[in-house]
Design an enzyme around this catalytic site. Structure first.
Site, PDB file in Angstrom:
ATOM      1  N   GLU A   1      -3.672  -9.843   5.755  1.00 46.17           N
ATOM      2  CA  GLU A   1      -2.294 -10.373   5.674  1.00 46.17           C
ATOM      3  C   GLU A   1      -1.565 -10.700   7.016  1.00 46.17           C
ATOM      4  OE1 GLU A   1      -1.814  -8.108   1.553  1.00 46.17           O
ATOM      5  OE2 GLU A   1      -0.982  -7.106   2.897  1.00 46.17           O
TER       6      GLU A   1
ATOM      7  N   GLU B   1      -7.058  -7.955  -3.038  1.00 43.19           N
ATOM      8  CA  GLU B   1      -6.303  -6.893  -3.247  1.00 43.19           C
ATOM      9  C   GLU B   1      -5.317  -7.198  -4.175  1.00 43.19           C
ATOM     10  OE1 GLU B   1      -3.717  -5.348   0.063  1.00 43.19           O
ATOM     11  OE2 GLU B   1      -5.129  -5.560   1.217  1.00 43.19           O
TER      12      GLU B   1
END
Length: 435
Positions: free
Chosen positions: A164, A348
């Site tokens: 991320e 995720e």
């Protein structure tokens, strides 16, 4: 109930994910910028830190047993840069020894190790020298990745450089919610570029060492206008460019999006354009993290002229709207507009849900997982090459700026005793994967 495993093709990977700082505890690790950030009053909701976390550093065998016993194929974990290189430069053999034992434990249990080199733990010594604002971070990061790969790369099924980058750069340097806690457009813009430069530099270095199955993990979040006005549409467009397009476009050799360059461009490093070819190194796969959508309204203040509004959909403990169809939309959008036939993994997806009197009861989480598994399958039915799905997270853990309040885990953790208790969602996966 969750879908059947037979609803997915043979070889599809099911896994659970964690990250080092959130579960390990910081014993025998160097100081990271998260330690500094957490030690500053007001930064963490409950004034906690990751010094003990879930004590995974000592309890990892039983945690890997939980992954295996649920029936998962793989375990996604991260390495702590501050543990491996406490000063950001010099290898600490004890730090690598821990990850050596951990990977051996996965292999012994028949689990595929999915490594993420960096999940937000920057050594404090590097942060003091500018961290992600400093161009030198790219070479330092490549050194870290190659040191880790030299020790455990022979047993790794797959490796991602970064988790991320939007959070590493924008959430941390512009919005100030994560370490280093800045609210500075110049710092954020440089970080937005240098994090990608570090990725490209590391990929090139890892390829030179013979590494294969390399990727990166990006987070995506649906950006919808709060109303039908042109101003709201523009606000959502700008946020989509910053959040969902900046990284994937650069990685795929498509350049930075104009709607984001409007505000970020004036603050980028000199001659940034010369780095774009290095950033767009060929990848073997892309990781997709998806949780929610946000509504955006116009804001008359400074760029990006957008404000988030609360939406009407059901929400998680984090106050994040639940919208499973967004996962289908992003997987299909990525394949159509950016990645083509590049394999994708849902790296995720998960739900924060507070613990009730019976900590094992999380039926809403089971429903959440089922809906997002079906959303993944829907994208595959449209021709998207999705290779796996990882739930976030295996354990309740330290949830960064929110401290120990939000609980994402399939397994409940008692933070006083460190006792692990599988929840209904863990058992649901067990029935799906073992049944």
């Amino acid at each position: 109930m969750l879908p059947s495993r037979s609803d997915f093709p043979a070889g599809f990977t099911f896994g659970a994910a964690t990250s080092a700082y959130q579960i390990e505890g910081t014993a025998v690790a160097g100081l990271s910028h998260w330690d500094s950030f957490a030690a500053t009053p007001g930064n963490i909701a409950d004034d906690s830190d990751g010094s003990r976390a879930c004590d995974h550093l000592n309890l990892w065998p039983q945690d890997l047993d939980l992954v295996r016993d649920a029936g998962f194929d793989a375990y996604r974990f991260s390495t702590s840069w501050a543990r491996v290189m406490p000063d950001g430069l010099t290898v600490n053999p004890d730090g690598l020894d821990f990850y050596d034992r951990l990977v051996d434990g996965m292999v012994e249990r028949g689990l595929k190790p999915f490594l993420t080199f960096y999940h937000w733990e920057l050594p404090a010594a590097l942060a003091a020298n500018g961290g992600w604002q400093n161009r030198d971070i790219a070479a330092r990061f490549a050194d870290f990745c190659t040191a880790v790969h030299a020790r455990i790369g022979d047993r790794i099924a797959s490796a991602a450089t970064l988790n991320e980058p939007w959070c590493i750069a924008w959430l941390s340097h512009f919005l100030g919610h994560h370490a280093p806690g800045l609210r500075d457009i110049h710092a954020a813009s440089r970080a937005m570029h240098h994090v990608l430069l570090a990725h490209g530099t590391a990929i090139r270095a890892l390829r030179a060492e013979g590494a294969t199955s390399l990727g990166i993990v990006l987070n995506f979040e649906t950006c919808h206008p709060a109303d039908d006005s042109p101003a709201a549409a523009r606000a959502a467009e700008t946020q989509d460019a910053i959040y969902n397009q900046w990284f994937i476009r650069a990685l795929m050799g498509q350049g930075y999006p104009d709607a984001a360059l409007e505000g970020i461009g004036p603050h980028l490093p000199d001659r940034w354009q010369a780095d774009m070819e290095l950033i767009a190194q060929p990848l073997d796969w892309l990781g997709v993290n998806y949780y929610t959508r946000k509504l955006h309204a116009p804001d008359p203040g400074l760029w990006p002229h957008a404000a988030e509004l609360s939406g009407p959909l059901p929400k998680t403990q984090m106050d994040w709207e639940i919208r499973p169809e967004g996962l289908t939309e992003f997987l299909t959008r990525l394949a159509r507009d950016h990645t083509g036939n590049l394999p994708l993994y849902v790296t995720e997806n998960g739900m924060a849900l507070g613990a009730g009197p019976d900590v094992t009861q999380d039926d809403r989480r089971v429903e959440f997982i089922a809906d997002h598994l079906r959303a993944t399958r829907a994208a595959m039915d449209q021709g998207v090459d999705v290779r796996g799905f990882f739930y976030w997270s295996l354990l309740d853990n330290y949830e960064w700026g929110w401290g120990y309040g939000p609980r994402f885990g399939l397994v409940h953790v008692d933070y006083d005793t460190m006792a692990r208790t599988p929840k209904a969602s863990w058992h649901a996966f067990h029935r799906m994967l073992r049944g």
